[in-house]
Design a protein around this motif. Structure first.
Motif, PDB file in Angstrom:
ATOM      1  N   ILE A   1       0.835  -1.197   0.000  1.00 63.29           N
ATOM      2  CA  ILE A   1       0.000   0.000   0.000  1.00 63.29           C
ATOM      3  C   ILE A   1       0.875   1.254   0.000  1.00 63.29           C
ATOM      4  O   ILE A   1       2.023   1.223   0.427  1.00 63.29           O
ATOM      5  CB  ILE A   1      -0.970   0.026   1.199  1.00 63.29           C
ATOM      6  N   MET A   2       0.302   2.338  -0.485  1.00 63.30           N
ATOM      7  CA  MET A   2       0.984   3.633  -0.522  1.00 63.30           C
ATOM      8  C   MET A   2       1.090   4.195   0.900  1.00 63.30           C
ATOM      9  O   MET A   2       0.225   3.950   1.740  1.00 63.30           O
ATOM     10  CB  MET A   2       0.175   4.589  -1.411  1.00 63.30           C
ATOM     11  N   HIS A   3       2.114   4.980   1.141  1.00 65.72           N
ATOM     12  CA  HIS A   3       2.242   5.690   2.409  1.00 65.72           C
ATOM     13  C   HIS A   3       1.057   6.640   2.594  1.00 65.72           C
ATOM     14  O   HIS A   3       0.704   7.376   1.674  1.00 65.72           O
ATOM     15  CB  HIS A   3       3.512   6.558   2.415  1.00 65.72           C
ATOM     16  N   GLY A   4       0.482   6.650   3.766  1.00 63.00           N
ATOM     17  CA  GLY A   4      -0.578   7.607   4.059  1.00 63.00           C
ATOM     18  C   GLY A   4      -0.104   9.040   3.927  1.00 63.00           C
ATOM     19  O   GLY A   4      -0.847   9.931   3.519  1.00 63.00           O
ATOM     20  N   MET A   5       1.151   9.275   4.246  1.00 64.21           N
ATOM     21  CA  MET A   5       1.690  10.636   4.156  1.00 64.21           C
ATOM     22  C   MET A   5       1.759  11.121   2.710  1.00 64.21           C
ATOM     23  O   MET A   5       1.858  12.325   2.471  1.00 64.21           O
ATOM     24  CB  MET A   5       3.066  10.720   4.820  1.00 64.21           C
ATOM     25  N   ASN A   6       1.697  10.223   1.756  1.00 67.17           N
ATOM     26  CA  ASN A   6       1.647  10.651   0.357  1.00 67.17           C
ATOM     27  C   ASN A   6       0.326  11.378   0.093  1.00 67.17           C
ATOM     28  O   ASN A   6       0.287  12.357  -0.649  1.00 67.17           O
ATOM     29  CB  ASN A   6       1.810   9.443  -0.558  1.00 67.17           C
ATOM     30  N   ASN A   7      -0.787  10.933   0.720  1.00 64.81           N
ATOM     31  CA  ASN A   7      -2.057  11.672   0.657  1.00 64.81           C
ATOM     32  C   ASN A   7      -1.868  13.075   1.223  1.00 64.81           C
ATOM     33  O   ASN A   7      -2.326  14.062   0.651  1.00 64.81           O
ATOM     34  CB  ASN A   7      -3.148  10.967   1.481  1.00 64.81           C
ATOM     35  N   PHE A   8      -1.207  13.144   2.366  1.00 63.61           N
ATOM     36  CA  PHE A   8      -0.957  14.419   3.035  1.00 63.61           C
ATOM     37  C   PHE A   8      -0.201  15.365   2.112  1.00 63.61           C
ATOM     38  O   PHE A   8      -0.546  16.536   1.967  1.00 63.61           O
ATOM     39  CB  PHE A   8      -0.146  14.142   4.309  1.00 63.61           C
ATOM     40  N   GLY A   9       0.827  14.835   1.446  1.00 61.46           N
ATOM     41  CA  GLY A   9       1.613  15.646   0.522  1.00 61.46           C
ATOM     42  C   GLY A   9       0.806  16.134  -0.662  1.00 61.46           C
ATOM     43  O   GLY A   9       0.952  17.274  -1.110  1.00 61.46           O
ATOM     44  N   LEU A  10      -0.076  15.289  -1.173  1.00 62.25           N
ATOM     45  CA  LEU A  10      -0.907  15.681  -2.312  1.00 62.25           C
ATOM     46  C   LEU A  10      -1.911  16.770  -1.907  1.00 62.25           C
ATOM     47  O   LEU A  10      -2.151  17.716  -2.661  1.00 62.25           O
ATOM     48  CB  LEU A  10      -1.618  14.452  -2.867  1.00 62.25           C
ATOM     49  N   ILE A  11      -2.483  16.648  -0.701  1.00 64.68           N
ATOM     50  CA  ILE A  11      -3.381  17.689  -0.192  1.00 64.68           C
ATOM     51  C   ILE A  11      -2.610  18.994  -0.013  1.00 64.68           C
ATOM     52  O   ILE A  11      -3.085  20.079  -0.384  1.00 64.68           O
ATOM     53  CB  ILE A  11      -4.040  17.263   1.134  1.00 64.68           C
ATOM     54  N   THR A  12      -1.411  18.905   0.536  1.00 64.28           N
ATOM     55  CA  THR A  12      -0.587  20.094   0.738  1.00 64.28           C
ATOM     56  C   THR A  12      -0.280  20.769  -0.589  1.00 64.28           C
ATOM     57  O   THR A  12      -0.338  22.005  -0.697  1.00 64.28           O
ATOM     58  CB  THR A  12       0.718  19.723   1.478  1.00 64.28           C
ATOM     59  N   ARG A  13       0.029  19.998  -1.607  1.00 69.06           N
ATOM     60  CA  ARG A  13       0.287  20.577  -2.934  1.00 69.06           C
ATOM     61  C   ARG A  13      -0.954  21.313  -3.443  1.00 69.06           C
ATOM     62  O   ARG A  13      -0.855  22.427  -3.962  1.00 69.06           O
ATOM     63  CB  ARG A  13       0.690  19.489  -3.919  1.00 69.06           C
ATOM     64  N   MET A  14      -2.132  20.706  -3.293  1.00 67.96           N
ATOM     65  CA  MET A  14      -3.372  21.340  -3.732  1.00 67.96           C
ATOM     66  C   MET A  14      -3.567  22.674  -3.015  1.00 67.96           C
ATOM     67  O   MET A  14      -3.861  23.696  -3.642  1.00 67.96           O
ATOM     68  CB  MET A  14      -4.560  20.420  -3.449  1.00 67.96           C
ATOM     69  N   LEU A  15      -3.390  22.673  -1.695  1.00 65.20           N
ATOM     70  CA  LEU A  15      -3.604  23.893  -0.919  1.00 65.20           C
ATOM     71  C   LEU A  15      -2.591  24.975  -1.281  1.00 65.20           C
ATOM     72  O   LEU A  15      -2.947  26.149  -1.418  1.00 65.20           O
ATOM     73  CB  LEU A  15      -3.533  23.585   0.578  1.00 65.20           C
ATOM     74  N   THR A  16      -1.349  24.588  -1.449  1.00 67.07           N
ATOM     75  CA  THR A  16      -0.313  25.556  -1.803  1.00 67.07           C
ATOM     76  C   THR A  16      -0.551  26.122  -3.197  1.00 67.07           C
ATOM     77  O   THR A  16      -0.452  27.340  -3.398  1.00 67.07           O
ATOM     78  CB  THR A  16       1.081  24.903  -1.711  1.00 67.07           C
ATOM     79  N   ASP A  17      -0.876  25.261  -4.159  1.00 70.13           N
ATOM     80  CA  ASP A  17      -1.155  25.740  -5.525  1.00 70.13           C
ATOM     81  C   ASP A  17      -2.325  26.716  -5.543  1.00 70.13           C
ATOM     82  O   ASP A  17      -2.353  27.658  -6.331  1.00 70.13           O
ATOM     83  CB  ASP A  17      -1.467  24.562  -6.461  1.00 70.13           C
ATOM     84  N   TRP A  18      -3.295  26.513  -4.664  1.00 67.93           N
ATOM     85  CA  TRP A  18      -4.483  27.363  -4.602  1.00 67.93           C
ATOM     86  C   TRP A  18      -4.207  28.653  -3.824  1.00 67.93           C
ATOM     87  O   TRP A  18      -4.610  29.736  -4.240  1.00 67.93           O
ATOM     88  CB  TRP A  18      -5.613  26.563  -3.946  1.00 67.93           C
ATOM     89  N   ALA A  19      -3.514  28.550  -2.707  1.00 67.92           N
ATOM     90  CA  ALA A  19      -3.327  29.696  -1.805  1.00 67.92           C
ATOM     91  C   ALA A  19      -2.187  30.621  -2.213  1.00 67.92           C
ATOM     92  O   ALA A  19      -2.305  31.851  -2.095  1.00 67.92           O
ATOM     93  CB  ALA A  19      -3.082  29.192  -0.378  1.00 67.92           C
ATOM     94  N   TYR A  20      -1.079  30.074  -2.661  1.00 66.79           N
ATOM     95  CA  TYR A  20       0.133  30.862  -2.914  1.00 66.79           C
ATOM     96  C   TYR A  20      -0.085  32.027  -3.884  1.00 66.79           C
ATOM     97  O   TYR A  20       0.385  33.132  -3.615  1.00 66.79           O
ATOM     98  CB  TYR A  20       1.255  29.944  -3.387  1.00 66.79           C
ATOM     99  N   PRO A  21      -0.792  31.835  -5.008  1.00 64.66           N
ATOM    100  CA  PRO A  21      -0.986  32.969  -5.920  1.00 64.66           C
ATOM    101  C   PRO A  21      -1.718  34.161  -5.284  1.00 64.66           C
ATOM    102  O   PRO A  21      -1.557  35.295  -5.720  1.00 64.66           O
ATOM    103  CB  PRO A  21      -1.809  32.384  -7.075  1.00 64.66           C
ATOM    104  N   ALA A  22      -2.501  33.900  -4.243  1.00 65.25           N
ATOM    105  CA  ALA A  22      -3.228  34.964  -3.558  1.00 65.25           C
ATOM    106  C   ALA A  22      -2.415  35.539  -2.395  1.00 65.25           C
ATOM    107  O   ALA A  22      -2.891  36.417  -1.681  1.00 65.25           O
ATOM    108  CB  ALA A  22      -4.562  34.438  -3.041  1.00 65.25           C
ATOM    109  N   GLY A  23      -1.202  35.044  -2.205  1.00 62.93           N
ATOM    110  CA  GLY A  23      -0.384  35.488  -1.084  1.00 62.93           C
ATOM    111  C   GLY A  23      -0.785  34.842   0.226  1.00 62.93           C
ATOM    112  O   GLY A  23      -0.344  35.260   1.295  1.00 62.93           O
ATOM    113  N   ALA A  24      -1.636  33.817   0.163  1.00 63.45           N
ATOM    114  CA  ALA A  24      -2.103  33.132   1.363  1.00 63.45           C
ATOM    115  C   ALA A  24      -1.131  32.016   1.741  1.00 63.45           C
ATOM    116  O   ALA A  24      -0.322  31.562   0.929  1.00 63.45           O
ATOM    117  CB  ALA A  24      -3.507  32.573   1.128  1.00 63.45           C
TER     118      ALA A  24
END
Length: 144
Positions: free
Chosen positions: A59-82
């Motif tokens: 099975i995949m590492h659970g933390m890989n889910n965490f990393g994918l969520i973090t990428r989504m949030l960063t891609d969404w927030a960073y352009p707004a300076g968030a």
């Protein structure tokens, strides 16, 4: 389009990137995390039972889910300076080689404090059949 604090409403969605899980991607995560648990590498080991659970293969590492969520949030927030400030997740279902997973977020609420502006987001990761494999909650801080 870049999200702004003012334009966000409860129920707005955030879509993250799809990720095709493979033996190679699992092995690369082992190397990056230094986590070589046989759960992620050894098919023979994974043929056994773990209490009442039988995973039926690596099975995949659970933390890989965490990393994918973090990428989504960063891609969404960073352009707004968030800034992504907090993330809590729970792994619901194992992810296996051959699965394709994708994180999503739903804006839950907004709050303004004396020093900042906050957005609370329900996050989840689903597999190719729509099953939830991870759930959680994130907090993003927008600049004043």
């Amino acid at each position: 389009m870049t999200a702004t604090f003012e334009s966000l409403n409860a129920g707005d969605t955030i879509d993250g990137p799809k990720f095709a899980v493979s033996r190679e991607s699992i092995r690369l995560f082992c190397d990056g995390s230094l986590d070589y648990n046989p759960l992620h590498l050894d098919d023979d080991y994974m043929k056994g039972n773990f209490g009442k659970t039988n995973f039926g293969g690596i099975i995949m590492h659970g933390m890989n889910n965490f990393g994918l969520i973090t990428r989504m949030l960063t891609d969404w927030a960073y352009p707004a300076g968030a800034i992504h400030r907090r993330l809590e997740t729970r792994w619901v279902k194992p992810v296996r080689p051959g699965d394709t997973i994708q994180p999503t977020g739903i804006v839950k609420s907004k709050q303004v404090t004396a020093n900042s502006r906050w957005v609370l987001i329900d996050v989840m990761v689903r597999n190719q059949t729509g099953e939830k494999v991870a759930t959680g909650e994130a907090m993003v801080e927008f600049p004043n």
